[in-house]
Design a protein around this motif. Structure first.
Motif, short mmCIF file in Angstrom:
data_model
loop_
_atom_site.label_atom_id
_atom_site.label_comp_id
_atom_site.label_asym_id
_atom_site.label_seq_id
_atom_site.Cartn_x
_atom_site.Cartn_y
_atom_site.Cartn_z
N LYS A 173 -123.14 101.88 -11.83
CA LYS A 173 -122.32 101.33 -12.91
C LYS A 173 -122.10 99.83 -12.69
N HIS A 186 -135.29 101.89 -24.46
CA HIS A 186 -134.58 101.07 -25.45
C HIS A 186 -135.49 100.05 -26.12
N ASP A 199 -130.04 97.91 -29.64
CA ASP A 199 -128.62 97.82 -29.28
C ASP A 199 -127.97 99.19 -29.18
N SER A 200 -128.77 100.21 -28.96
CA SER A 200 -128.27 101.57 -28.83
C SER A 200 -127.44 101.71 -27.55
N ASP A 201 -126.43 102.57 -27.61
CA ASP A 201 -125.63 102.84 -26.41
C ASP A 201 -126.04 104.16 -25.76
N LYS A 202 -127.23 104.66 -26.10
CA LYS A 202 -127.76 105.86 -25.45
C LYS A 202 -128.01 105.58 -23.97
N ASP A 203 -128.33 106.60 -23.24
CA ASP A 203 -128.58 106.54 -21.79
C ASP A 203 -129.25 105.23 -21.39
N GLN A 204 -128.62 104.49 -20.47
CA GLN A 204 -129.15 103.19 -20.05
C GLN A 204 -130.50 103.31 -19.37
#
Length: 194
Positions: free
Chosen positions: A90, A26, A17-22
């Protein structure tokens, strides 16, 4: 699911659930992979084709004929090839559904399609050259490039193309209700997330 080409099979895994670079993988720690059978239960179909002969591939033509995919075009998703790249990438990554199947055949490069499972968890599907994927109508999903920043894909469609995304929530959308009833409610222990 489909013909074999000499390369590793498509990989899919549960996401952190990280919001690092999509564009990063992950993975959970440790990684938790998802089988093709589990994806099929969610309505996700997959074939491995020979992208080097896509213009005259009898296997591709057979699939198109069987499934009624009479429309096709080519899209290149990369910063230097796609107009309004930042805005489009986006938008692709916003969680949404479509009223029809989403069919993509990766001709070059790679990227990620993320889909929700029956318990509303994200599964990341890594598509590479030769992968053809079908996401069912009404399934929550999103798309992003990986760190290679390049994907050339054939888009297939039944009839005239309609690329309208319907962003989540879509609880009352009839197509979403049909997807939930057909795929998600049949899975034991499923949380019926709309």
């Amino acid at each position: 699911m489909g013909s074999e080409v000499d390369r590793p099979p498509m990989e899919a895994w549960y996401m952190d659930d990280s919001d690092k670079d999509q564009r990063l993988p992950h993975h959970l720690n440790p990684p938790r992979y998802v089988s093709h059978e589990a994806l099929a239960k969610l309505g996700v179909l997959h074939w491995v084709l020979n992208a080097d002969i896509y213009e005259a591939d009898p296997e591709l033509e057979k699939i198109r004929a069987e499934r009624g995919y009479n429309y096709k075009d080519i899209i290149t998703v990369s910063p230097d090839k796609l107009p309004n790249y930042e805005e489009k990438i986006k938008n692709f990554f916003e969680e949404h559904i479509h009223l029809d199947e989403e069919i993509r055949y990766c001709l070059e490069g790679s990227g990620y399609f993320d889909v929700r499972d029956a318990e509303d968890r994200w599964i990341r599907i890594w598509v590479k050259k030769g992968d053809m994927i079908v996401l069912p109508a009404g399934s929550y999903h999103r798309f992003t490039l990986d760190t290679n920043n390049y994907l050339k894909a054939m888009r297939l469609f039944v009839g005239e193309p309609v690329w309208t995304p319907y962003n989540r929530p879509q609880d009352e959308n009839q197509t979403r209700k049909e997807y939930v009833n057909h795929f998600l409610q049949r899975q034991p222990g499923a949380v019926f997330a709309h």
